[in-house]
Write a protein that holds these residues in place. Sequence first.
Motif, mmCIF file in Angstrom:
data_model
loop_
_atom_site.group_PDB
_atom_site.id
_atom_site.type_symbol
_atom_site.label_atom_id
_atom_site.label_comp_id
_atom_site.label_asym_id
_atom_site.label_seq_id
_atom_site.Cartn_x
_atom_site.Cartn_y
_atom_site.Cartn_z
ATOM 1 N N ARG A 269 -24.824 5.682 -19.267
ATOM 2 C CA ARG A 269 -24.862 6.929 -20.056
ATOM 3 C C ARG A 269 -25.433 7.811 -19.250
ATOM 4 N N ALA A 270 -26.834 7.399 -18.514
ATOM 5 C CA ALA A 270 -27.702 8.272 -17.721
ATOM 6 C C ALA A 270 -27.163 8.804 -16.695
ATOM 7 N N GLN A 271 -26.190 8.174 -16.037
ATOM 8 C CA GLN A 271 -25.480 8.693 -15.020
ATOM 9 C C GLN A 271 -24.473 10.096 -15.465
ATOM 10 N N LEU A 272 -24.070 9.640 -16.494
ATOM 11 C CA LEU A 272 -22.899 10.599 -16.913
ATOM 12 C C LEU A 272 -23.491 11.858 -17.764
ATOM 13 N N GLU A 273 -24.780 11.629 -18.366
ATOM 14 C CA GLU A 273 -25.314 12.671 -18.876
ATOM 15 C C GLU A 273 -25.996 13.719 -18.022
ATOM 16 N N VAL A 274 -26.473 13.008 -16.752
ATOM 17 C CA VAL A 274 -27.118 13.869 -15.554
ATOM 18 C C VAL A 274 -25.821 14.707 -14.989
ATOM 19 N N ALA A 275 -24.818 14.368 -14.817
ATOM 20 C CA ALA A 275 -23.630 14.695 -14.152
ATOM 21 C C ALA A 275 -23.064 15.823 -15.241
ATOM 22 N N ASN A 276 -23.098 15.634 -16.373
ATOM 23 C CA ASN A 276 -22.608 16.327 -17.195
ATOM 24 C C ASN A 276 -23.557 17.657 -17.336
ATOM 25 N N ALA A 277 -24.891 17.460 -17.208
ATOM 26 C CA ALA A 277 -25.926 18.406 -17.566
ATOM 27 C C ALA A 277 -25.991 19.429 -16.279
ATOM 28 N N TYR A 278 -25.661 18.727 -14.915
ATOM 29 C CA TYR A 278 -25.638 19.643 -13.710
ATOM 30 C C TYR A 278 -24.187 19.495 -12.919
ATOM 31 N N PRO A 279 -23.333 19.886 -13.570
ATOM 32 C CA PRO A 279 -21.853 19.429 -12.645
ATOM 33 C C PRO A 279 -21.830 20.085 -11.343
ATOM 34 N N ASP A 280 -22.550 21.222 -11.162
ATOM 35 C CA ASP A 280 -22.465 21.880 -9.914
ATOM 36 C C ASP A 280 -23.186 21.063 -8.620
ATOM 37 N N GLU A 281 -24.260 20.448 -8.969
ATOM 38 C CA GLU A 281 -25.156 19.727 -8.201
ATOM 39 C C GLU A 281 -24.861 18.255 -8.313
ATOM 40 N N THR A 282 -23.722 17.688 -8.916
ATOM 41 C CA THR A 282 -23.525 16.529 -8.828
ATOM 42 C C THR A 282 -22.538 16.106 -7.815
ATOM 43 N N ASP A 283 -22.873 15.121 -7.167
ATOM 44 C CA ASP A 283 -21.728 14.205 -6.150
ATOM 45 C C ASP A 283 -20.735 13.526 -6.909
#
Length: 465
Positions: A269-283
């Motif tokens: 959940r944490a990984q998906l929340e971070v990726a969702n919050a910063y989609p442009d900065e996510t690998d």
Amino acid sequence: MSLAVRHGGGKMAGFPRSLRGRLTTIAILVAAVVLAAGSSLTLSTVPDNLYGVVHSRVELAVRRVAAEARAGELPTVLTPPARIHFLRVRSSDGRIIASTPATSLQDAHMTDFRPPAPRTISTVEQTAPATSTEPAIHYLVKAMTVDTPEGPVTVYGASSLSDVDRALTWINLFVFVGSPLVLGIVGAITWAAVGSALRPVERISAELAEITGRDISRRVPVPDTGDEISSLARTTNHTLDRLERSAETQRRFVADASHELRSPISALRAQLEVANAYPDETDWKATGARALAAADRLATIVDELLMLARLDAGAVVPRRVVDLCRVVEEQARDREDGRVPIHLRLCASAPVCGSPVQLDRLLTNLLDNATRHAATRIEVEVSVRQAQVIVTVADDGDGIAPEDRERVFERFTRLESGRAKDKGGSGLGLPLSREIAAAHGGSLTVADHHPGARFVAVIPLYGGV
């Protein structure tokens, strides 16, 4: 038959439902059968025997006097044998020729009959009337006519039937009055005895009724009688002990399972929340790999929990003959590129009857555990001894301390060395492996080995040969 089943449920109508009532009824019925048989035998034999004794006694006395009369040796005064009340000899014209000493009992009407034929004995029962000093007495009187040198005479003899009548009165009282009284006493004693014997059972039932699923720490009272009920109470307490341990294990299992499942879910959940919050900065490739790893760990834990639940429930799974040598070879082949090499020592064949999926999981868990802890090598040996297939998996890692060799088979238990080497473990692999071995009639233990640890799985050989 159908009517009895419909209304009585297959039980005798009117038969008591309680154990106390049934045992009391059975005891009364048994006593009634015994008393009825005894009474029938008594009434059919004892009266005839009692009367027969008196008949024989009087007849013997009459024949003895008749023999003396025929021989012309008859004395004037006759001496009666024991329990013969009087003897009398009368001529054909009614004169008394010989007699026992006169008594008030010798009434004339007791000898006023004659036998119908010579040399035959006639028998009558007479009653001497009551007097001012003596009650009426019941007599058995016998008479016999014989020829003597002075002419025909009739010999009379009599014996009291009072003792016989008294005995028969007591017999009738016992049969017709005493028997119901005995049945009542038997019923009362049985009712009281069974009630006393079942009183501990009632206390056990009352205590069990108070025990609930939330509180199973209470125990039933154990009577100090040392009988079957005492054994029942002890067995019940042992069962409650096992239930309490099982309930505690289940509560701990649920808590640990919740904790273990929460970790990968929270990470995912944490990984998906971070990726969702910063989609442009996510690998997204790396995030997907990490999410996939968390999902794999979650799936592994769920699979192991489901298999443990099936084993705990005793679910029947399809079984067939499995060659453990071939299973080990396949496992080793799949791990050829692993971190440490696997060295095999296999026998020609090691057939067992079991579930291919479960046995494969057992070996997978043992090899995964050895791979995590091994330093340079893993040794796997499969042998057959004494109708058993023995699979040994050894590594040269840190090993397991003797005091921890049973703890590693507790669910969700992970030693510090295991946590340091693999943070993604669940602590379910070894417990699941032991459950699989037990479900196949075998065992899984930790044996001495240096350096490292050695796990020994024993499974019965197929066919016992």
